[in-house]
Scaffold this motif. Structure first.
Motif, short mmCIF file in Angstrom:
data_model
loop_
_atom_site.label_atom_id
_atom_site.label_comp_id
_atom_site.label_asym_id
_atom_site.label_seq_id
_atom_site.Cartn_x
_atom_site.Cartn_y
_atom_site.Cartn_z
N ARG A 8 -5.01 -1.15 -7.41
CA ARG A 8 -6.03 -1.72 -6.84
C ARG A 8 -7.81 -1.80 -7.59
NH1 ARG A 8 -4.95 -5.33 -3.31
NH2 ARG A 8 -2.61 -4.78 -2.00
N LYS A 9 -7.54 0.13 -7.41
CA LYS A 9 -8.81 0.35 -8.49
C LYS A 9 -8.93 -0.08 -9.98
CE LYS A 9 -10.74 4.66 -8.78
NZ LYS A 9 -10.75 6.16 -8.15
N VAL A 10 -8.34 -0.22 -10.57
CA VAL A 10 -7.99 -0.93 -11.97
C VAL A 10 -9.02 -2.57 -11.78
CG1 VAL A 10 -7.52 -1.22 -13.99
CG2 VAL A 10 -6.98 0.63 -13.44
N TYR A 11 -8.49 -3.20 -10.36
CA TYR A 11 -8.22 -4.59 -10.57
C TYR A 11 -9.82 -5.12 -9.73
CZ TYR A 11 -8.57 -8.79 -8.31
OH TYR A 11 -8.24 -10.23 -8.20
N ALA A 12 -10.12 -3.16 -9.34
CA ALA A 12 -11.42 -3.87 -8.52
C ALA A 12 -12.80 -3.93 -9.36
CB ALA A 12 -11.88 -3.06 -7.67
N CYS A 41 -4.52 1.84 -17.74
CA CYS A 41 -3.48 1.19 -16.62
C CYS A 41 -5.21 -0.31 -16.97
CB CYS A 41 -3.44 0.81 -15.46
SG CYS A 41 -3.58 0.14 -14.81
N GLN A 42 -5.17 -1.54 -17.64
CA GLN A 42 -5.47 -2.25 -17.44
C GLN A 42 -4.46 -3.94 -16.88
OE1 GLN A 42 -5.74 -4.08 -21.17
NE2 GLN A 42 -4.07 -4.73 -21.66
N MET A 43 -5.26 -5.11 -16.09
CA MET A 43 -4.79 -5.88 -15.22
C MET A 43 -4.76 -7.03 -16.69
SD MET A 43 -4.16 -4.00 -12.70
CE MET A 43 -3.37 -5.44 -11.45
N LEU A 44 -3.50 -8.04 -16.20
CA LEU A 44 -3.57 -8.66 -17.38
C LEU A 44 -3.17 -9.65 -15.61
CD1 LEU A 44 -2.07 -7.88 -20.11
CD2 LEU A 44 -4.07 -7.77 -20.17
N CYS A 45 -3.26 -11.09 -16.30
CA CYS A 45 -2.95 -12.35 -15.85
C CYS A 45 -0.99 -12.71 -16.47
CB CYS A 45 -3.02 -13.46 -16.03
SG CYS A 45 -2.62 -14.06 -18.08
N VAL A 46 0.03 -12.61 -14.80
CA VAL A 46 0.68 -12.53 -15.52
C VAL A 46 1.13 -13.22 -17.19
CG1 VAL A 46 3.04 -13.72 -14.32
CG2 VAL A 46 1.97 -13.03 -13.37
N THR A 47 0.46 -14.31 -17.04
CA THR A 47 1.45 -15.11 -18.91
C THR A 47 1.20 -14.03 -19.22
OG1 THR A 47 1.12 -17.25 -17.26
CG2 THR A 47 1.28 -17.08 -20.04
N HIS A 48 -0.15 -13.25 -19.27
CA HIS A 48 -0.08 -12.39 -20.56
C HIS A 48 0.63 -11.13 -20.96
CE1 HIS A 48 -3.80 -15.38 -21.83
NE2 HIS A 48 -3.28 -14.98 -23.03
#
Length: 390
Positions: free
Chosen positions: A319-323, A376-383
């Protein structure tokens, strides 16, 4: 099956000529040479534990019944169909191979002046004879039926009974013998009690590629177990050659399957063990949560991290990385998925919701990346699914 009830046969009768083979751990003969106590279809003597064997003798000394015993009549001789554990136990006591504790807790052997009356104790025995077109099948079916109670026969013990013959007899002498000097080495990798056929079961599973019943059927009347022994020893030697040491979790793995899949691949034992130790360190740090699969993971070239059930990023990290990632993307007018942002499709500026994204290792875990916030990095589910090895 024809049966005849006998109550005139005593403990002393059965113990005449009783012979206990210490090396193989079984009662061999009794009843003046007329009785085969452990025929080839019987399982090993497993009461030799200072508890079950003593309980049999203690019951007799207290004048308690020890249950029905079944003999199979074969020509002029007899085989123990059910009761070999009990017979071997009291036979060992009478012949001085088993001590019991007296009222003062002191070990005592059989003493004719104290226990002589025991020899006159009658047993309850059914004498059985097979009938019909296939008496052997009838006998084996009866054997399985009467062994349901007590300590039930396991799968390999049932197979040994169903396919009894020279092959099973020879195989049991090697793989079910606790006195075999190789047993300690083998049991580093094979779990279970050799007396309950655990090592034999594994050896047969390996050589037959899982088709144990067919293998026993094909080899039943062949006393040559060379093929079985060579294959088993080849698997053990391969394990020893690839791995420089032994971890507890190596015991009981599917080594036969792993050998078939990987034995043709060359390995550097030093590098293999270096990776094993590193992965164990990750397990100590609760990153790897399945230690048992470390060995298959390394053998397979470390391309299946799912085997290790790697601990993923904690919810608060995600959540922190997403924000942070989303705020930066909005400021730049690009997608909060870094891989979408560098593309030219409509998603280049799309802002994904938290549930539409997965946490990804910037540096793949298999290449030393950890599960910290900076990796950590957030990626869309597809990628993220397309990226693979995290």
């Amino acid at each position: 099956m024809k049966t005849e009830l006998r109550t005139d046969i005593t403990v002393g009768d059965i113990c005449k000529g009783f012979y206990y083979n210490t090396l193989e751990g079984k009662g061999v003969n009794g009843w003046g040479g007329k009785l085969v106590i452990q025929p080839e279809y019987q399982r090993n003597y497993i009461y030799e534990n200072g508890k079950d064997d003593v309980a049999v003798v203690d019951s007799l000394l207290k004048r308690y019944p020890i249950g029905l015993i079944y003999f199979l009549k074969v020509g002029e001789k007899y085989e123990v169909l059910d009761g070999q554990q009990r017979i071997t136990s009291f036979g060992r006591f009478v012949t001085g191979h088993l001590d019991i504790l007296d009222a003062n807790g002191m070990p005592r052997k059989f003493d004719p002046s104290l226990h002589g009356w025991l020899l006159k104790t009658p047993l309850t025995i059914y004498i059985c004879e097979g009938e019909g077109d296939d008496p052997e099948a009838e006998i084996k079916d009866w054997f399985r039926t009467i062994n349901i109670a007590g300590k039930p026969l396991n799968e390999q013990e049932l197979l040994n009974a169903a396919y009894s013959g020279p092959f099973v007899t020879a195989a049991k002498q090697v793989f079910s013998n606790s006195a075999n000097s190789n047993m300690q080495k083998w049991k580093r990798f094979v779990a279970g009690d050799e007396k309950r056929q655990a090592v034999l079961a594994e050896a047969l599973k390996w050589v037959s590629k899982g088709c144990v019943r067919d293998y026993l059927k094909d080899h039943r009347y062949n006393s040559d177990i060379t093929g079985l022994m060579l294959y088993f020893e080849s698997v053990i030697a391969w394990i020893d050659g690839v791995f420089k040491d032994v971890k507890d979790e190596m015991c009981g793995l599917e080594w036969g399957r792993l050998y078939e899949a990987y034995h043709a691949h060359p390995y550097d034992p030093d590098k293999v063990w270096e990776r094993v130790e590193a992965l164990y360190a990750d397990a100590d740090n609760e990153i790897v949560t399945n230690r048992r699969n470390i060995f298959e993971y390394v053998l397979g070239g470390e391309i299946h991290p799912e085997l290790l059930k790697i601990r993923m990023f904690k919810p608060e990290v995600r959540r922190k990385v997403y924000a942070k990632q989303t705020a930066a993307a909005k400021a730049k007018g690009v997608s909060n998925c870094p891989l979408c942002a560098v593309g030219h499709a409509a998603n280049a500026t799309r802002i994904y919701g938290f549930k539409e994204m997965d946490a990804d290792h910037v540096t793949a875990w298999s290449k030393g990346g950890d599960t910290s916030e900076v990796n950590c990095q957030m990626l869309c589910v597809t990628h993220n699914r397309a990226k693979g090895n995290r």
